[in-house]
Design a protein around this motif. Structure first.
Motif, PDB file in Angstrom:
ATOM      1  N   MET A 137       0.826  -1.202   0.000  1.00 16.87           N
ATOM      2  CA  MET A 137       0.000   0.000   0.000  1.00 16.87           C
ATOM      3  C   MET A 137       0.865   1.259   0.000  1.00 16.87           C
ATOM      4  O   MET A 137       0.536   2.251  -0.663  1.00 16.87           O
ATOM      5  N   ALA A 138       1.978   1.224   0.734  1.00 13.93           N
ATOM      6  CA  ALA A 138       2.885   2.369   0.739  1.00 13.93           C
ATOM      7  C   ALA A 138       3.452   2.618  -0.651  1.00 13.93           C
ATOM      8  O   ALA A 138       3.584   3.769  -1.091  1.00 13.93           O
ATOM      9  N   ALA A 147       1.017   9.751  -0.668  1.00 14.25           N
ATOM     10  CA  ALA A 147       1.633   9.377   0.603  1.00 14.25           C
ATOM     11  C   ALA A 147       1.563  10.545   1.587  1.00 14.25           C
ATOM     12  O   ALA A 147       1.839  11.694   1.236  1.00 14.25           O
ATOM     13  N   GLY A 148       1.168  10.243   2.815  1.00 20.17           N
ATOM     14  CA  GLY A 148       1.112  11.257   3.856  1.00 20.17           C
ATOM     15  C   GLY A 148      -0.038  12.228   3.737  1.00 20.17           C
ATOM     16  O   GLY A 148      -0.019  13.288   4.367  1.00 20.17           O
ATOM     17  N   THR A 149      -1.064  11.898   2.958  1.00 17.61           N
ATOM     18  CA  THR A 149      -2.200  12.797   2.764  1.00 17.61           C
ATOM     19  C   THR A 149      -3.493  12.151   3.257  1.00 17.61           C
ATOM     20  O   THR A 149      -3.587  10.930   3.385  1.00 17.61           O
ATOM     21  N   ALA A 150      -4.492  12.998   3.513  1.00 19.58           N
ATOM     22  CA  ALA A 150      -5.796  12.492   3.925  1.00 19.58           C
ATOM     23  C   ALA A 150      -6.452  11.689   2.806  1.00 19.58           C
ATOM     24  O   ALA A 150      -7.120  10.685   3.054  1.00 19.58           O
ATOM     25  N   SER A 227       0.919   4.746   9.885  1.00 22.13           N
ATOM     26  CA  SER A 227       1.812   4.365   8.789  1.00 22.13           C
ATOM     27  C   SER A 227       1.730   5.309   7.605  1.00 22.13           C
ATOM     28  O   SER A 227       2.746   5.582   6.955  1.00 22.13           O
ATOM     29  N   PHE A 228       0.537   5.834   7.306  1.00 19.31           N
ATOM     30  CA  PHE A 228       0.346   6.571   6.059  1.00 19.31           C
ATOM     31  C   PHE A 228      -0.004   8.039   6.244  1.00 19.31           C
ATOM     32  O   PHE A 228      -0.196   8.749   5.261  1.00 19.31           O
ATOM     33  N   ALA A 229      -0.124   8.508   7.480  1.00 17.20           N
ATOM     34  CA  ALA A 229      -0.373   9.932   7.730  1.00 17.20           C
ATOM     35  C   ALA A 229       0.836  10.520   8.451  1.00 17.20           C
ATOM     36  O   ALA A 229       1.607   9.805   9.072  1.00 17.20           O
ATOM     37  N   SER A 230       0.984  11.805   8.358  1.00 20.41           N
ATOM     38  CA  SER A 230       2.139  12.437   8.989  1.00 20.41           C
ATOM     39  C   SER A 230       1.771  13.836   9.475  1.00 20.41           C
ATOM     40  O   SER A 230       0.932  14.517   8.871  1.00 20.41           O
ATOM     41  N   MET A 236      -7.339  11.040  14.628  1.00 14.09           N
ATOM     42  CA  MET A 236      -7.562  11.200  16.070  1.00 14.09           C
ATOM     43  C   MET A 236      -6.805  10.160  16.893  1.00 14.09           C
ATOM     44  O   MET A 236      -6.237  10.482  17.940  1.00 14.09           O
ATOM     45  N   THR A 237      -6.801   8.912  16.448  1.00 13.82           N
ATOM     46  CA  THR A 237      -6.162   7.861  17.235  1.00 13.82           C
ATOM     47  C   THR A 237      -4.662   8.084  17.360  1.00 13.82           C
ATOM     48  O   THR A 237      -4.071   7.847  18.411  1.00 13.82           O
ATOM     49  N   VAL A 238      -4.031   8.532  16.288  1.00 15.96           N
ATOM     50  CA  VAL A 238      -2.599   8.818  16.330  1.00 15.96           C
ATOM     51  C   VAL A 238      -2.326  10.007  17.246  1.00 15.96           C
ATOM     52  O   VAL A 238      -1.364  10.008  18.018  1.00 15.96           O
ATOM     53  N   ALA A 239      -3.173  11.021  17.176  1.00 15.16           N
ATOM     54  CA  ALA A 239      -3.010  12.194  18.035  1.00 15.16           C
ATOM     55  C   ALA A 239      -3.171  11.823  19.503  1.00 15.16           C
ATOM     56  O   ALA A 239      -2.442  12.333  20.366  1.00 15.16           O
TER      57      ALA A 239
END
Length: 289
Positions: A137-138, A147-150, A227-230, A236-239
């Motif tokens: 997927m990456a 990559a790294g986008t919503a 893995s895919f957001a930055s 929310m879960t990453v935050a």
């Protein structure tokens, strides 16, 4: 003669209710701890009173978790990441539900060669662990420039969720009267007109099931988000994880509890509002007749 359920004795019913109440209290205990400690000053928590009701009630931990807690470089709180998750979940749920409905329609009412094999492959995709698809997927997201986008996260969740949505709608449409579709074909209705005017209006129960399932899975996902957001585009879960891990000095447990409840609140509201339709929707397509 009217059928009646088997009646049990009063003592047996009391024991059953006590047993269920015990399990309910055990299940709700973590939520109780989170709630009461999210409205306490930190001094009451560190003083060993986690199970007691607050002596001083305060909403300051909630306000800090929402707007001023240190999560990234700036003390933004969870607010921007909450809206990141909303902007990711809504299109991902909508797209995967519509595609699942179309796939279920095609696989039941427009039969073609190897359609069963195709459905089997899509069903197999439901059992592929998240970790296996991370590297492929990456690579795909990098190739597409997402990559790294919503938008990249939306694509990931649509691809991973389409197998489940197809399964729901395929099983639901399998018991839908094919005669109605054939009659519409005889009247000259097109592929999409049959879907839009006949199948889709009757798909409310299973659509609710699909929406609840997808919303819950996507909102609660951490692995794909990490893995895919930055940066500021994290969900929310990453935050929430960053809120707990990046705290320095004194651990503000009351803020952490408030943040955890904020993160869980949307899925909780979804189940409160539409939870009773979940089982009803699952059973709607299980019996023909």
């Amino acid at each position: 003669m009217q059928d009646t359920a088997i009646r049990t004795g009063r003592a047996v019913r009391v024991l059953i209710y006590l047993f269920l109440l015990l399990f309910a209290l055990f299940y709700l205990l973590p939520l109780y701890v989170m709630l009461v400690n999210s409205v306490k000053p930190l001094s009451e928590i560190t003083g060993g009173g986690m199970m007691a009701l607050p002596e001083v009630w305060t909403i300051e931990p909630w306000l800090k978790a929402w707007s001023t807690a240190q999560i990234g470089v700036e003390p933004t709180g969870l607010k921007p990441y909450f809206w990141n998750s909303i902007s990711m979940v809504v299109p991902a749920v909508a797209i995967s539900t519509i595609l699942g409905a179309l796939n279920g329609y095609v696989l039941t009412k427009w039969r073609f060669r190897y359609d069963t094999i195709l459905f089997g492959l899509m069903l197999f995709a439901c059992f592929i662990p998240f970790q296996i698809v991370l590297i492929p997927m990456a690579a795909v997201l990098g190739f597409l420039g997402l990559a790294g986008t919503a938008s990249g996260l939306v694509l990931v969740h649509v691809v991973y969720g389409i197998g489940f949505s197809t399964l729901y709608f395929r099983n639901y449409y399998a018991v839908f009267p094919t005669e109605l579709v054939r009659a519409a074909q005889i009247d000259g209705a097109s592929f999409f007109k049959i879907f839009w005017r006949i199948l889709l209006p009757s798909s409310g129960p299973i659509a609710v099931v699909c929406i609840i399932w997808q919303f819950t899975n996507i909102w609660n996902d951490f692995l794909f988000g990490a893995s895919f957001a930055s940066g500021d585009g994290a969900p929310m879960t990453v935050a929430l994880n960053n809120l707990v891990q990046s705290s320095t000095g004194v651990k503000e447990y009351n803020v952490h509890f408030a943040g955890a409840i904020l993160a869980a609140l949307p899925t909780l509201l979804v189940y409160i509002v539409a939870g009773r339709y979940f089982v009803r929707g699952l059973m709607a397509g299980s019996v023909k007749g």
